[in-house]
Motif scaffolding. Sequence first.
Motif, mmCIF file in Angstrom:
data_model
loop_
_atom_site.group_PDB
_atom_site.id
_atom_site.type_symbol
_atom_site.label_atom_id
_atom_site.label_comp_id
_atom_site.label_asym_id
_atom_site.label_seq_id
_atom_site.Cartn_x
_atom_site.Cartn_y
_atom_site.Cartn_z
ATOM 1 N N CYS A 122 6.509 1.232 -5.047
ATOM 2 C CA CYS A 122 6.143 2.264 -4.090
ATOM 3 C C CYS A 122 6.508 3.598 -4.732
ATOM 4 O O CYS A 122 7.679 3.827 -5.058
ATOM 5 N N GLN A 123 5.514 4.444 -4.931
ATOM 6 C CA GLN A 123 5.767 5.770 -5.494
ATOM 7 C C GLN A 123 4.948 6.792 -4.731
ATOM 8 O O GLN A 123 3.724 6.754 -4.756
ATOM 9 N N TRP A 124 5.643 7.685 -4.028
ATOM 10 C CA TRP A 124 4.970 8.785 -3.348
ATOM 11 C C TRP A 124 4.670 9.881 -4.366
ATOM 12 O O TRP A 124 5.547 10.271 -5.141
ATOM 13 N N PHE A 125 3.447 10.375 -4.353
ATOM 14 C CA PHE A 125 3.081 11.507 -5.204
ATOM 15 C C PHE A 125 2.924 12.734 -4.322
ATOM 16 O O PHE A 125 2.122 12.737 -3.387
ATOM 17 N N HIS A 126 3.713 13.758 -4.612
ATOM 18 C CA HIS A 126 3.615 14.998 -3.865
ATOM 19 C C HIS A 126 2.326 15.725 -4.232
ATOM 20 O O HIS A 126 1.664 15.392 -5.213
ATOM 21 N N PHE A 127 1.968 16.707 -3.457
ATOM 22 C CA PHE A 127 0.735 17.463 -3.695
ATOM 23 C C PHE A 127 0.746 18.047 -5.102
ATOM 24 O O PHE A 127 1.690 18.725 -5.498
ATOM 25 N N GLN B 52 -5.809 11.989 -7.709
ATOM 26 C CA GLN B 52 -4.788 10.957 -7.527
ATOM 27 C C GLN B 52 -5.414 9.575 -7.457
ATOM 28 O O GLN B 52 -4.983 8.649 -8.165
ATOM 29 N N MET B 53 -6.425 9.415 -6.622
ATOM 30 C CA MET B 53 -7.000 8.095 -6.420
ATOM 31 C C MET B 53 -7.766 7.615 -7.649
ATOM 32 O O MET B 53 -7.777 6.416 -7.943
ATOM 33 N N LEU B 54 -8.391 8.520 -8.373
ATOM 34 C CA LEU B 54 -9.061 8.130 -9.610
ATOM 35 C C LEU B 54 -8.050 7.644 -10.639
ATOM 36 O O LEU B 54 -8.261 6.636 -11.321
ATOM 37 N N ALA B 55 -6.912 8.332 -10.740
ATOM 38 C CA ALA B 55 -5.886 7.935 -11.702
ATOM 39 C C ALA B 55 -5.322 6.559 -11.390
ATOM 40 O O ALA B 55 -4.899 5.830 -12.295
ATOM 41 N N LEU B 56 -5.337 6.175 -10.111
ATOM 42 C CA LEU B 56 -4.714 4.920 -9.680
ATOM 43 C C LEU B 56 -5.706 3.768 -9.536
ATOM 44 O O LEU B 56 -5.340 2.698 -9.050
ATOM 45 N N GLU B 57 -6.940 3.962 -9.984
ATOM 46 C CA GLU B 57 -7.988 2.995 -9.678
ATOM 47 C C GLU B 57 -7.766 1.629 -10.331
ATOM 48 O O GLU B 57 -8.322 0.628 -9.870
ATOM 49 N N GLU B 58 -6.950 1.543 -11.358
ATOM 50 C CA GLU B 58 -6.732 0.237 -12.007
ATOM 51 C C GLU B 58 -5.743 -0.647 -11.245
ATOM 52 O O GLU B 58 -5.610 -1.826 -11.559
ATOM 53 N N PHE B 59 -5.076 -0.083 -10.235
ATOM 54 C CA PHE B 59 -4.085 -0.833 -9.475
ATOM 55 C C PHE B 59 -4.646 -1.255 -8.116
ATOM 56 O O PHE B 59 -5.607 -0.677 -7.623
ATOM 57 N N ASP B 60 -4.035 -2.285 -7.536
ATOM 58 C CA ASP B 60 -4.337 -2.663 -6.152
ATOM 59 C C ASP B 60 -3.440 -1.814 -5.263
ATOM 60 O O ASP B 60 -2.224 -2.025 -5.197
ATOM 61 N N VAL B 61 -4.048 -0.842 -4.590
ATOM 62 C CA VAL B 61 -3.301 0.201 -3.910
ATOM 63 C C VAL B 61 -3.240 -0.054 -2.407
ATOM 64 O O VAL B 61 -4.257 -0.314 -1.765
ATOM 65 N N THR B 62 -2.029 0.033 -1.863
ATOM 66 C CA THR B 62 -1.843 0.180 -0.424
ATOM 67 C C THR B 62 -1.643 1.664 -0.175
ATOM 68 O O THR B 62 -0.651 2.245 -0.623
ATOM 69 N N VAL B 63 -2.600 2.283 0.488
ATOM 70 C CA VAL B 63 -2.532 3.727 0.716
ATOM 71 C C VAL B 63 -2.032 3.984 2.131
ATOM 72 O O VAL B 63 -2.535 3.405 3.095
ATOM 73 N N THR B 64 -1.005 4.817 2.240
ATOM 74 C CA THR B 64 -0.372 5.114 3.520
ATOM 75 C C THR B 64 -0.896 6.436 4.054
ATOM 76 O O THR B 64 -0.879 7.445 3.344
#
Length: 295
Positions: A200-205, A246-258
């Motif tokens: 779990c890693q929160w990315f700030h703006f 952000q979402m493009l950078a994370l596209e290789e992972f299975d993401v749970t987005v909060t």
Amino acid sequence: MIEAAMIWNEPNNKSHWDPEIDPDWVGFGRMATLAGQAIAAEAPGLLRVLGGISPIDPAFILKLQERGVLDNLDVVALHGFPLDWNLWQIDEWPERLKEIQSVTNLPVWVTEVGVSTFGAEEVQEFGLQRTADLLIGRVPRIHWYSLYDLPRSWEATTRHREAEGSSYYRHFYMGLIREDGSPKLAMRHFHNYAPDMGLCQWFHFEDHRLEDAVRTMRELGVRHLRTGLSWADSFRPNAMEWFDRQMLALEEFDVTVTFCFTPEHRGIAPHHTSAPQVPEEFAEFCAKMIRRYAA
């Protein structure tokens, strides 16, 4: 890319939902129901997760269940920090899981579990290994919190900040990696537990750590990631550009987005923990994000 959408974060924790404004979670239940329905309308079959509860409280799950809120969700999530904030010991994890599993038929995930290095790095090293022993194989998803320490120049997302004493400062030392980029003792073990244990890693703006995080998670063998898209941030200039990046950078992972954090001007009170004036607006934010990134 998105395997699940989480509705809010720690709704039974006053650092994330103000119980003075919504003392019996009626407003939260209404908002979560609308959001669950909106997400299902945009992406049928996408898993909808109740924001990880902290403390782990079966009475809270029963309250939402009795109101029909869980009829619009697919997963219940838990957050636990027994070596830092909870009033139970780390070896009690199986019991905490059973408490929730006994009151719902929904799958139970652990979407935040971690250990601060506020006192000593060896505590986190032990906590990671013991947590893996206790949780892997018992729940479908485990997200270790977190990859990075919180920079000291930022603020932790909690209600009373420095008035909480050492409890507040523990928030800044939850990472496997220090603010200066150097690894802590526990970091050398994490690859042993991936991909069974995610992060779990929160990315700030406009977070400067995004690209480095992707490289590090790839090297560790991480498959499952939990992060967030802030409703409050969506009103910032260039918000969609940051969300896209952000979402493009994370596209290789299975993401749970909060999806969480009430914009100050849309809350009953001007605070990110406030129930919204119009809960349908939060549901529409969720729907918009799902249309953009998952539908």
